[in-house]
Motif scaffolding. Sequence first.
Motif, PDB file in Angstrom:
ATOM      1  N   ILE A 219      -3.764  -4.837 -10.390  1.00  0.00           N
ATOM      2  CA  ILE A 219      -4.303  -4.394  -9.102  1.00  0.00           C
ATOM      3  C   ILE A 219      -5.199  -5.452  -8.467  1.00  0.00           C
ATOM      4  O   ILE A 219      -5.541  -5.350  -7.288  1.00  0.00           O
ATOM      5  CB  ILE A 219      -5.081  -3.062  -9.244  1.00  0.00           C
ATOM      6  CG1 ILE A 219      -6.315  -3.243 -10.147  1.00  0.00           C
ATOM      7  CG2 ILE A 219      -4.173  -1.965  -9.755  1.00  0.00           C
ATOM      8  CD1 ILE A 219      -7.195  -2.006 -10.223  1.00  0.00           C
TER       9      ILE A 219
ATOM     10  N   ASP B 266       3.219  -2.734   0.453  1.00  0.00           N
ATOM     11  CA  ASP B 266       1.832  -2.753   0.893  1.00  0.00           C
ATOM     12  C   ASP B 266       0.924  -2.495  -0.304  1.00  0.00           C
ATOM     13  O   ASP B 266       1.391  -2.184  -1.406  1.00  0.00           O
ATOM     14  CB  ASP B 266       1.584  -1.724   1.996  1.00  0.00           C
ATOM     15  CG  ASP B 266       1.963  -0.301   1.582  1.00  0.00           C
ATOM     16  OD1 ASP B 266       1.854   0.030   0.386  1.00  0.00           O
ATOM     17  OD2 ASP B 266       2.376   0.482   2.462  1.00  0.00           O
ATOM     18  N   SER B 267      -0.382  -2.628  -0.107  1.00  0.00           N
ATOM     19  CA  SER B 267      -1.349  -2.535  -1.206  1.00  0.00           C
ATOM     20  C   SER B 267      -1.304  -1.177  -1.899  1.00  0.00           C
ATOM     21  O   SER B 267      -1.420  -1.089  -3.133  1.00  0.00           O
ATOM     22  CB  SER B 267      -2.755  -2.807  -0.682  1.00  0.00           C
ATOM     23  OG  SER B 267      -2.848  -4.106  -0.150  1.00  0.00           O
ATOM     24  N   LYS B 268      -1.126  -0.104  -1.130  1.00  0.00           N
ATOM     25  CA  LYS B 268      -1.101   1.240  -1.709  1.00  0.00           C
ATOM     26  C   LYS B 268       0.078   1.420  -2.650  1.00  0.00           C
ATOM     27  O   LYS B 268      -0.057   1.945  -3.760  1.00  0.00           O
ATOM     28  CB  LYS B 268      -1.052   2.281  -0.592  1.00  0.00           C
ATOM     29  CG  LYS B 268      -1.120   3.717  -1.091  1.00  0.00           C
ATOM     30  CD  LYS B 268      -1.115   4.699   0.073  1.00  0.00           C
ATOM     31  CE  LYS B 268      -1.183   6.130  -0.434  1.00  0.00           C
ATOM     32  NZ  LYS B 268      -1.162   7.103   0.712  1.00  0.00           N
ATOM     33  N   ASP B 269       1.255   0.986  -2.207  1.00  0.00           N
ATOM     34  CA  ASP B 269       2.446   1.115  -3.053  1.00  0.00           C
ATOM     35  C   ASP B 269       2.351   0.225  -4.287  1.00  0.00           C
ATOM     36  O   ASP B 269       2.820   0.581  -5.372  1.00  0.00           O
ATOM     37  CB  ASP B 269       3.697   0.770  -2.254  1.00  0.00           C
ATOM     38  CG  ASP B 269       4.036   1.836  -1.217  1.00  0.00           C
ATOM     39  OD1 ASP B 269       3.619   2.986  -1.407  1.00  0.00           O
ATOM     40  OD2 ASP B 269       4.706   1.500  -0.219  1.00  0.00           O
ATOM     41  N   LYS B 270       1.751  -0.953  -4.131  1.00  0.00           N
ATOM     42  CA  LYS B 270       1.574  -1.846  -5.277  1.00  0.00           C
ATOM     43  C   LYS B 270       0.710  -1.193  -6.348  1.00  0.00           C
ATOM     44  O   LYS B 270       0.998  -1.292  -7.545  1.00  0.00           O
ATOM     45  CB  LYS B 270       0.942  -3.166  -4.824  1.00  0.00           C
ATOM     46  CG  LYS B 270       1.887  -4.104  -4.107  1.00  0.00           C
ATOM     47  CD  LYS B 270       1.187  -5.415  -3.797  1.00  0.00           C
ATOM     48  CE  LYS B 270       2.127  -6.408  -3.140  1.00  0.00           C
ATOM     49  NZ  LYS B 270       1.458  -7.694  -2.869  1.00  0.00           N
ATOM     50  N   ARG B 271      -0.361  -0.529  -5.915  1.00  0.00           N
ATOM     51  CA  ARG B 271      -1.237   0.147  -6.876  1.00  0.00           C
ATOM     52  C   ARG B 271      -0.498   1.276  -7.597  1.00  0.00           C
ATOM     53  O   ARG B 271      -0.698   1.492  -8.798  1.00  0.00           O
ATOM     54  CB  ARG B 271      -2.474   0.707  -6.165  1.00  0.00           C
ATOM     55  CG  ARG B 271      -3.530  -0.347  -5.857  1.00  0.00           C
ATOM     56  CD  ARG B 271      -4.715   0.265  -5.142  1.00  0.00           C
ATOM     57  NE  ARG B 271      -5.804  -0.694  -5.039  1.00  0.00           N
ATOM     58  CZ  ARG B 271      -6.793  -0.791  -5.911  1.00  0.00           C
ATOM     59  NH1 ARG B 271      -6.836   0.023  -6.952  1.00  0.00           N
ATOM     60  NH2 ARG B 271      -7.759  -1.692  -5.761  1.00  0.00           N
ATOM     61  N   LYS B 272       0.354   1.992  -6.870  1.00  0.00           N
ATOM     62  CA  LYS B 272       1.123   3.065  -7.491  1.00  0.00           C
ATOM     63  C   LYS B 272       2.065   2.516  -8.553  1.00  0.00           C
ATOM     64  O   LYS B 272       2.200   3.082  -9.642  1.00  0.00           O
ATOM     65  CB  LYS B 272       1.915   3.822  -6.425  1.00  0.00           C
ATOM     66  CG  LYS B 272       1.074   4.723  -5.525  1.00  0.00           C
ATOM     67  CD  LYS B 272       1.961   5.469  -4.537  1.00  0.00           C
ATOM     68  CE  LYS B 272       1.135   6.393  -3.657  1.00  0.00           C
ATOM     69  NZ  LYS B 272       1.981   7.123  -2.677  1.00  0.00           N
TER      70      LYS B 272
END
Length: 219
Positions: free
Chosen positions: A170, A37-43
């Motif tokens: 990102i 998901d987007s949150k994990d990708k940013r991490k």
Amino acid sequence: MAPDLISFSLFALSSILIVVNPLGALLVYNSITEFMDSKDKRKVAAYGCRIAGAVLIFFTLFGSSLLSLFGITISAFTVAGGVLLFGIGMEMVYARTSRAKVTATEKYESIDAEDISSMPLAFPMISGPGTITTVIVLSQDTPIFSEPVELGIILGSVIVTILITYIVLISSEQITKRIGQREYRVVNRLMGIMLMAIAVQFIINGISQAFPMLTGSAT
């Protein structure tokens, strides 16, 4: 002196940025984070860029000392680095991900890896052999205490490159929608040609340092 510093700044930034190739990193990043998901990708992007930045800063500051420790001359390393960068540039011209950055095996194994941010994203995709070679060659004549301005320029170029790479990662969804494979190949080939020119300059510099009589600079 100011024009020299400006030229050196542009050369340092362009060299590091072209070798890192944020668009190339984006393609690998998309493939290994496809099911996140987007949150994990940013991490993943943030952690990978932090690791890559730390690696490049370390080799900028201490790379030349490590070469001296192992008895490797700067001129030999510069020529070898130029050959490596030329090969990466050739891969970019043919619109392929260089095996010096990430191999097919590393890319495949990353699908089931727990920490893909450190490998293959941070190393070898962002701070791979080509990038490490570039920062060492750039910093070879800029000792920490005697040439702080030039060294600061190299460190600044590393930081700017990492920031640009992070922004590209990102923004992967927006970039992917606007840049197709055709546009990517065009940009990649242009950057590859520029990288090959930089590589040739590295080789010329290394040979000139090893054999100063060839350039008439021997005293």
